[in-house]
Design an enzyme around this catalytic site. Structure first.
Site, mmCIF file in Angstrom:
data_model
loop_
_atom_site.group_PDB
_atom_site.id
_atom_site.type_symbol
_atom_site.label_atom_id
_atom_site.label_comp_id
_atom_site.label_asym_id
_atom_site.label_seq_id
_atom_site.Cartn_x
_atom_site.Cartn_y
_atom_site.Cartn_z
ATOM 1 N N PRO A 1 0.669 -1.143 -0.095
ATOM 2 C CA PRO A 1 -0.053 0.094 0.227
ATOM 3 C C PRO A 1 1.002 1.386 -0.048
ATOM 4 O O PRO A 1 1.784 1.429 0.709
ATOM 5 C CB PRO A 1 -0.607 -0.126 1.347
ATOM 6 C CG PRO A 1 -0.951 -1.484 1.611
ATOM 7 C CD PRO A 1 0.653 -2.085 1.043
ATOM 8 N N GLU A 2 0.612 1.967 -0.903
ATOM 9 C CA GLU A 2 1.319 3.486 -0.888
ATOM 10 C C GLU A 2 0.223 4.650 -0.267
ATOM 11 O O GLU A 2 -0.757 4.156 0.118
ATOM 12 C CB GLU A 2 1.901 3.767 -2.340
ATOM 13 C CG GLU A 2 2.601 2.628 -2.690
ATOM 14 C CD GLU A 2 3.158 2.703 -4.119
ATOM 15 O OE1 GLU A 2 3.256 4.079 -4.485
ATOM 16 O OE2 GLU A 2 3.756 1.834 -5.002
ATOM 17 N N HIS B 1 -4.673 -14.581 8.423
ATOM 18 C CA HIS B 1 -3.622 -14.090 9.096
ATOM 19 C C HIS B 1 -3.861 -12.722 9.943
ATOM 20 O O HIS B 1 -3.256 -11.757 9.782
ATOM 21 C CB HIS B 1 -2.678 -13.768 7.872
ATOM 22 C CG HIS B 1 -2.364 -14.876 7.171
ATOM 23 N ND1 HIS B 1 -1.474 -15.827 7.466
ATOM 24 C CD2 HIS B 1 -2.762 -15.501 5.979
ATOM 25 C CE1 HIS B 1 -1.148 -16.842 6.657
ATOM 26 N NE2 HIS B 1 -1.870 -16.528 5.565
ATOM 27 N N ARG C 1 2.020 -11.606 5.412
ATOM 28 C CA ARG C 1 3.390 -11.580 5.323
ATOM 29 C C ARG C 1 4.166 -11.336 6.635
ATOM 30 O O ARG C 1 5.288 -11.664 6.957
ATOM 31 C CB ARG C 1 4.225 -10.994 4.300
ATOM 32 C CG ARG C 1 3.668 -11.770 2.861
ATOM 33 C CD ARG C 1 4.684 -11.056 1.928
ATOM 34 N NE ARG C 1 6.078 -11.544 1.831
ATOM 35 C CZ ARG C 1 7.037 -11.407 0.970
ATOM 36 N NH1 ARG C 1 6.670 -10.227 -0.194
ATOM 37 N NH2 ARG C 1 8.278 -11.861 0.933
ATOM 38 N N ARG D 1 22.011 14.375 -7.591
ATOM 39 C CA ARG D 1 22.191 12.989 -7.427
ATOM 40 C C ARG D 1 22.478 12.480 -8.558
ATOM 41 O O ARG D 1 21.595 12.870 -9.637
ATOM 42 C CB ARG D 1 20.854 12.280 -6.857
ATOM 43 C CG ARG D 1 20.533 12.963 -5.614
ATOM 44 C CD ARG D 1 21.326 12.396 -4.373
ATOM 45 N NE ARG D 1 20.835 12.712 -3.019
ATOM 46 C CZ ARG D 1 19.677 11.958 -2.422
ATOM 47 N NH1 ARG D 1 19.119 10.962 -3.129
ATOM 48 N NH2 ARG D 1 19.151 12.704 -1.246
#
Length: 274
Positions: free
Chosen positions: A2-3, A93, A112, A155
């Site tokens: 999820p972002e 889970h 997970r 960068r």
């Protein structure tokens, strides 16, 4: 994972449902998901607390309590929060359950088990979650081209990798960095120090624009969210490049390409993103 758009969707759906409710009891099936202080203390401290609201910072959620204490959590790769009636079949889970005063339950499900909780007292400085190290929110008014140049302009790394640095801009992940770069017409492998001022300006414009767009596309009712088990996000059909390698570009019709940088996959249009 999820972002920001997905985490903001969770916040907007859950906050109206749990705000003002007290936590009757807490069950922790997997103690390791409580990163701080420990599972037993977490259970004791949270019991009988009243929820004042839910905030988001980057990809973190924080449940504010009326006492001034707060619970921060990160969903990581597969975590989700569900507010359910007590008789709803529990997902396999399910690791943390907050049983609320109205009989419903706030359940944390994570296949997970990478997601984490932190409990902090009202007078406690946050040195454990990492929230304090996050960069600007994408919607901050002073996230402009000069800010991006000052933090990324020297960068040599590909701009795709730079956009994923949470210490510069919080909340952008692999999915929406692809979408932002496509909307900006910038190739994901282009070194950050070679971007023009015009490209930095375009990025500063598209970062909030794209994230807000996908937050809006994700809009759904609490019933729809629960029916999808917290994972059926509505914005997937609106993704223009992410996960669409080999498909036709929606702008020019050329075949979308895939590349890898920093261990992350990127999809782009070789014609629109030169």
């Amino acid at each position: 994972m999820p972002e920001l758009p997905e985490v903001e969707t969770v916040r907007r759906i859950l906050e109206p449902q749990i705000r003002g409710l007290s936590v009757r009891s807490v069950i922790v099936h997997r103690p390791e998901v409580v990163a701080y202080p420990d599972a037993d203390t977490f259970i004791r401290a949270l019991q009988n607390q009243i929820v004042a609201g839910v905030d988001r910072r980057g990809k973190f959620l924080t449940i504010r309590l009326e006492s001034g204490d707060r619970v921060s959590l990160h969903l990581r790769m597969t975590g989700c929060l569900l507010f359910t009636p007590p008789d709803l079949v529990m997902e396999k889970h399910t690791h943390v359950i907050l049983q609320m005063e109205n009989g419903w339950e706030l359940r944390f499900v994570d296949t997970r088990r990478f997601g984490r909780f932190w409990y902090l007292r009202a007078d406690e400085t946050d040195t454990v979650t990492g929230i304090g190290h996050l960069g600007k929110e994408p919607f901050d008014r002073d996230l402009d081209s000069q800010y991006l140049i000052d933090n990324l302009g020297k960068r040599k790394k590909p701009i795709k990798e730079c956009l994923l640095e949470q210490k510069v801009v919080a909340g952008i992940g692999n999915i929406y960095s692809d979408e932002i770069l496509f909307a900006s017409g910038i190739h994901p492998l282009k070194p950050a120090n070679t971007l023009t001022n015009q490209e930095w300006e375009k990025l500063a414009c598209e970062i909030p624009k794209q994230l807000e767009y996908f937050i809006d596309r994700n809009s759904m009712t609490p019933e729809e969210y629960l029916a999808g088990k917290g994972k059926d996000y509505r914005n997937t059909p609106y993704l223009r490049v992410y996960g669409r390698a080999g498909e036709a570009c929606v702008k020019c019709g050329k075949s979308l390409c895939r590349c890898v940088t920093g261990g992350r996959s990127s999809v782009f249009c070789p014609n629109c993103q030169t």
